[in-house]
Write a protein that holds these residues in place. Structure first.
Motif, short mmCIF file in Angstrom:
data_model
loop_
_atom_site.label_atom_id
_atom_site.label_comp_id
_atom_site.label_asym_id
_atom_site.label_seq_id
_atom_site.Cartn_x
_atom_site.Cartn_y
_atom_site.Cartn_z
N TYR A 108 0.82 -1.20 0.00
CA TYR A 108 0.00 0.00 0.00
C TYR A 108 0.86 1.26 0.00
O TYR A 108 0.49 2.28 -0.61
N LEU A 109 1.99 1.22 0.68
CA LEU A 109 2.91 2.36 0.64
C LEU A 109 3.46 2.56 -0.77
O LEU A 109 3.64 3.70 -1.22
N ASN A 110 3.72 1.47 -1.46
CA ASN A 110 4.19 1.57 -2.85
C ASN A 110 3.15 2.23 -3.74
O ASN A 110 3.49 2.91 -4.70
N TYR A 111 1.87 1.99 -3.43
CA TYR A 111 0.82 2.68 -4.18
C TYR A 111 1.00 4.19 -4.10
O TYR A 111 0.66 4.92 -5.02
N ALA A 112 1.49 4.65 -2.95
CA ALA A 112 1.71 6.08 -2.73
C ALA A 112 3.14 6.50 -3.08
O ALA A 112 3.55 7.62 -2.78
N ASN A 113 3.89 5.57 -3.67
CA ASN A 113 5.28 5.82 -4.05
C ASN A 113 6.14 6.17 -2.84
O ASN A 113 7.04 7.00 -2.91
N LEU A 114 5.85 5.54 -1.71
CA LEU A 114 6.63 5.72 -0.51
C LEU A 114 7.38 4.43 -0.19
O LEU A 114 6.76 3.36 -0.12
N ASN A 115 8.68 4.52 -0.01
CA ASN A 115 9.52 3.35 0.26
C ASN A 115 10.85 3.83 0.81
O ASN A 115 11.03 5.03 1.08
#
Length: 286
Positions: A108-115
């Motif tokens: 779900y964080l990848n959906y927001a481009n957060l990593n």
């Protein structure tokens, strides 16, 4: 479901005492009007943590890099990563935070481009992030209805983050390890009642057991065996609360041929044996 809540003139803090969901669950949330120069760390956290800045300024240091941040910006803290953050001396920030985890948290964080490579975000289109956390903090007493509200608000929070990044998200950015993890969880969900072994999961995915263990440890900080056992016990809790099945039948339903073994594992994880758990949850049921 018990909940911990603390409030002062400058801060609020809410923490569910038992995390029910597997895919995504709230660990804690809060808000704070920081004093000049207030800092936290260096420290590590066992879960994901997002801070969203409501006002003021501060800095976030991770991996020898310091980010200067202000209102409507936020930062992600990843599990087991050393971080440090500090409020500005002249214009200290007020921020809100959400700590969460689960097997789908990274996805779900990848959906927001957060990593780990992209830890900073900006959200200025509206007050959604602030409002979702504010609504979470109102749920000071926990029952089944508020439990669902809390989980729903967390999903809305993640959805709002993903909405701002949907154009930049590409399904091809999925890492193979994430796909392996999802397929492993899917296999467990469909076969947990069949007394499956970790080798069965690895064979289904097409990788060796040690690589599977590495994927689970890196992504959700537990071994495949720990996840499998906890998943079975979570399902057993649901059956104890929602059915009149015998302990023996429930043990068999979650993949244990020996009710005694099931009871020992259940008590180790939950703290009560299955019968006591059912009686404490529903004293008039038995």
């Amino acid at each position: 479901m018990e909940i911990k809540y603390e409030e002062s003139n400058k801060s609020k803090y809410l923490e569910p005492q038992k995390k029910q969901s597997v895919d995504l669950f709230l660990c804690y949330c809060g808000s704070e009007n920081c004093t000049p120069g207030y800092s936290y760390g260096p420290a590590i956290r066992p879960q994901y943590l997002i801070h969203y800045i409501i006002d003021g300024e501060g800095s976030y240091t991770v991996n020898n890099t310091t980010y200067k941040l202000k209102k409507n910006q936020g930062f992600l803290i990843c599990p087991n990563v050393l971080t440090y953050y500090k409020a500005d001396e002249n214009n200290p920030w007020t921020y809100m935070w959400v700590g969460f985890n689960g097997v789908k948290a990274q996805t779900y964080l990848n959906y927001a481009n957060l990593n780990e490579e992209n830890l900073i975000f900006e959200y200025s289109k509206d007050d959604s992030l602030k409002n979702y956390i504010s609504e979470m903090l109102k749920l000071k007493e926990m029952d089944y209805s508020n439990e669902l509200k809390l989980e729903g608000l967390l999903y809305f929070f993640m959805s709002a983050l993903a909405e701002t990044r949907k154009d930049s998200y590409n399904i091809k950015t999925y890492k193979s390890t994430e796909l392996y993890l999802e397929k492993s969880i899917e296999f467990i969900e469909n076969n947990y009642s069949n007394n499956i072994k970790i080798n069965d999961i690895a064979s289904y995915i097409g990788i060796n057991r040690s690589y599977l263990a590495n994927i689970f440890k890196r992504n959700i900080n537990m071994s495949p065996q720990e996840f499998l056992v906890n998943y079975k016990i979570d399902k057993a809790c649901e059956l104890l609360k929602n059915t009149d099945l015998s302990i023996k039948a429930i043990a068999a339903s979650v993949g244990y041929t020996d009710p005694l073994t099931f009871s020992k594992i259940f008590k180790k994880i939950i703290g009560n044996n299955p019968k006591s758990y059912r009686e404490s949850a529903f004293p008039n049921k038995i």
